[in-house]
Enzyme design. Structure first.
Site, mmCIF file in Angstrom:
data_model
loop_
_atom_site.group_PDB
_atom_site.id
_atom_site.type_symbol
_atom_site.label_atom_id
_atom_site.label_comp_id
_atom_site.label_asym_id
_atom_site.label_seq_id
_atom_site.Cartn_x
_atom_site.Cartn_y
_atom_site.Cartn_z
ATOM 1 C CD GLU A 58 -3.147 -0.844 2.147
ATOM 2 O OE1 GLU A 58 -2.891 -0.288 3.216
ATOM 3 O OE2 GLU A 58 -4.286 -1.242 1.833
ATOM 4 C CD GLU A 106 -4.244 -6.347 2.554
ATOM 5 O OE1 GLU A 106 -4.986 -5.706 3.330
ATOM 6 O OE2 GLU A 106 -3.022 -6.201 2.498
HETATM 7 C C1 GLA Z 1 -4.259 -2.931 4.869
HETATM 8 C C2 GLA Z 1 -2.882 -3.544 5.017
HETATM 9 C C3 GLA Z 1 -2.905 -4.840 5.789
HETATM 10 C C4 GLA Z 1 -3.757 -4.716 7.031
HETATM 11 C C5 GLA Z 1 -5.152 -4.269 6.613
HETATM 12 C C6 GLA Z 1 -6.110 -4.082 7.777
HETATM 13 O O1 GLA Z 1 -4.924 -3.439 3.825
HETATM 14 O O2 GLA Z 1 -2.286 -3.767 3.758
HETATM 15 O O3 GLA Z 1 -1.589 -5.163 6.138
HETATM 16 O O4 GLA Z 1 -3.178 -3.790 7.873
HETATM 17 O O5 GLA Z 1 -5.067 -3.011 6.010
HETATM 18 O O6 GLA Z 1 -6.242 -5.224 8.503
#
Ligand code: GLA
Length: 588
Positions: A184, A258
């Protein structure tokens, strides 16, 4: 579209023909993203993935959790790699036992799962400092997640080691079909040169597998790096988000890296999942099984207000913290079974649980009897652990006062301090409470701050400001600054009592804060259990040398998961150098 038609289409167009076995690990062609559909070994392939972090699951249970993943109809395991555990001291690497990444990935292959690796170096993941080692913060100028030379050098050394471990697990040698570049970065985006640098770190060391980046909807604007496939992170599966990804990256496979499984109110809308899958989207459930942030490894959030995360990483995921199949698991299994031409393997039964008799405290040791002096600095710069500082746990700071009155922390406590005058508790300081009244008294008295590092934030722009303890070694007393004159380390990640104080069995004496040692009797083969700490205040527990994590009476977590492999039949002594620590009952 009704389910039968959906099923039919999927069988025609995206058969899951990649039933792995170890003999087939030598692939000629890996995962490709050259059109709107992934291919693997030249055949159409859809990723049905799930995240399980090896560092959050006792090694003895890796197989159980991955078998359950396979039985749920998933075909790909995704995992982060936590740099802070693998390089606890600069230049000292650990890829053994619980951290044996090679064994974990090989086990996935044996069980017929492909692997997508997410090596960071920053991983977020509700993990202390997003997985970055705290010793990086010894450099006052440090700029994490940028091409600042101090960060670049450290990443290079770490990647030299990490990639030598994972490279044999790629094409021709193993099940890793894709590698994620950072995590991210679009939401952080402090340095344009950083993502190309990380990509180059992977490729120049011989990673030839498909590279991916993952970002949330807003992050996609600045996220990604040329040559890597962009994927999206979502809580709610929406066509808008998927279309957005398709628009910014046409003619490429669509993947949700995700899909946050942890909000069941949303999860109830199963038809969304169907429709998204119907569009040919690949998906990764974050988390399939959350497990536990054992020890001091939880992260924290700070969007204006600092909030540390609990030890459990249950995540409301399809498999519970202790590995049980939840209703969500069974719904998913029904769903994914429709994407397989053959019946799914049976679901392994869950390990047995047992309620043990209470463990009685046998002896205690006062904190005040084991202190060891150091110059007062933030904990990362303490001259311990081969000068790598103290990464986690507690530090005690002291100074002398000659009167009473208002003490103001000027919000200079990281993160929470219990305050004592001549060893008597007078209150607590944290991000909300900056002031405590010190009682009047005669002559010189000792003012002590027992400071807990409650977890470094794992997300946001303030990563460089995560030094813990009393970073400026000063507090404000009666409107002028006073210098803290001493600091003491006594409890870090690898807990040892540096001074052998006197253990006592007489509980009438003053014993808080202190260490408490108990014995737990296990009759027969050990079973999974949970430790209940309702009558205790705040602290941590070690059992047979394993730090189970933090407890705090304010909740919401009131039980700590104690997995059977960490117990032994008969007496389970909490060893003298790894006792239970209690700060003070019922102090916020
Ligand atoms: C983001 C991050 C993950 C985690 C999620 C929340 O997507 O990439 O590592 O922290 O948020 O659980």
């Amino acid at each position: 579209m009704n389910f039968f038609l959906l099923d039919y289409m999927l069988v025609i167009f995206f058969p899951l023909r990649h039933h792995l076995d170890v003999r087939r690990m030598s692939r000629l062609e890996g995962l490709k993203a050259n059109s709107s559909q992934f291919t693997l070994e030249g055949e159409p392939f859809r990723i049905l993935g799930g995240s399980v972090h090896y560092f959050r699951v006792p090694r003895a249970y890796w197989e159980d959790r991955l078998l359950k993943m396979k039985a749920c109809g998933l075909n790909t395991l995704t995992t982060y790699v936590p740099w802070n555990l693998h390089e606890p001291e600069r230049g000292t690497f650990n890829f053994q036992d619980q951290l044996d990444l090679k064994a974990y990935v090989s086990l996935a292959a044996q069980l017929g799962l492909w692997v997508i690796l997410r090596p960071g170096p920053y991983i977020c993941a509700e993990w202390d400092l997003g997985g970055l080692p705290s010793w990086l913060l010894q450099d006052e100028e440090m700029q994490l997640r940028t091409t600042y030379p101090g960060f670049v050098n450290a990443v290079n050394l770490y990647f030299d080691k990490l990639i030598s471990v994972i490279k044999p697990l790629m094409v021709r040698g193993g099940p890793i079909i894709a590698v994620q570049v950072e995590n991210e970065y679009g939401s952080f985006a402090k340095d344009d040169k950083y993502m190309p640098f990380i990509k180059n770190c992977l490729q120049s060391r011989g990673i030839k597998e498909l590279l991916m980046t993952s970002d949330n909807w807003e992050g996609l604007r600045c996220g990604g790096v040329e040559g890597a496939l962009k994927t999206i992170n979502l809580q709610r599966l929406s066509f808008g988000a998927i279309q957005h990804l398709a628009d910014i990256q046409p003619q490429k496979p669509l993947m949700v890296m995700e899909y946050w499984s942890g909000w069941f109110d949303v999860w109830g809308e199963h038809h969304h999942v169907f429709h998204i899958l119907d569009r040919g989207v690949s998906i990764n459930l974050y988390m399939f099984h959350g497990g536990t942030s054992f020890g001091f490894m939880n992260g924290a959030m700070d969007f204006g207000t600092y909030k540390s995360q609990v030890t459990s990483y249950d995540y409301d995921a399809p498999l519970s913290e202790a590995g049980d199949c939840t209703p969500k698991y069974h719904h998913l299994r029904n769903l994914f079974s429709q994407y397989h031409s053959e019946p799914l393997p049976g679901v392994p039964s869950s390990p047995e649980r047992k309620a043990y008799s209470p463990a009685f405290i046998q002896q205690h040791l006062s904190l005040w009897d084991i202190l060891q002096f150091n110059k007062p600095v933030n904990m990362e710069n303490l001259p311990v652990n081969n000068n790598n500082g103290q990464s986690y746990g507690y530090t005690l700071y002291e100074t002398t006062i000659t009167g009473g009155g208002a003490l103001n922390s000027r919000n200079n406590i990281r993160d929470r301090a219990v305050v004592f005058v001549n060893r008597e508790c007078v209150g607590c300081l944290d991000y909300k409470t900056h002031e405590v009244a010190l009682p009047d008294g005669k002559g010189e008295r000792t003012l002590s701050f027992l400071v807990e590092n409650c977890g470094r934030v794992n997300y946001g722009k303030a990563l460089d400001e995560q030094r813990k303890g009393i970073p400026h070694a000063a507090v404000c007393f009666l409107h002028s600054y006073i210098k803290v004159t001493a600091s003491y380390v006594f409890c870090g990640s690898c807990f040892r009592l540096t001074n052998s104080g006197q253990w006592k069995t007489d509980f009438k004496s003053h014993c808080i804060p202190g260490f408490f040692q108990a014995r737990l009797c296990v009759d027969g083969p050990p079973k999974d259990t949970f430790v209940s700490l309702r009558s205790w205040g705040k602290g941590i527990i070690f059992v047979n040398g394993q730090n189970l994590g933090r407890y705090w009476f304010i909740g919401p977590q009131h039980f700590l998961y104690l997995p059977a492999p960490w117990l032994r039949s008969g007496e389970n002594e909490v060893p003298v150098d790894r006792p239970w620590l209690e700060q003070r009952p019922h102090v916020h």
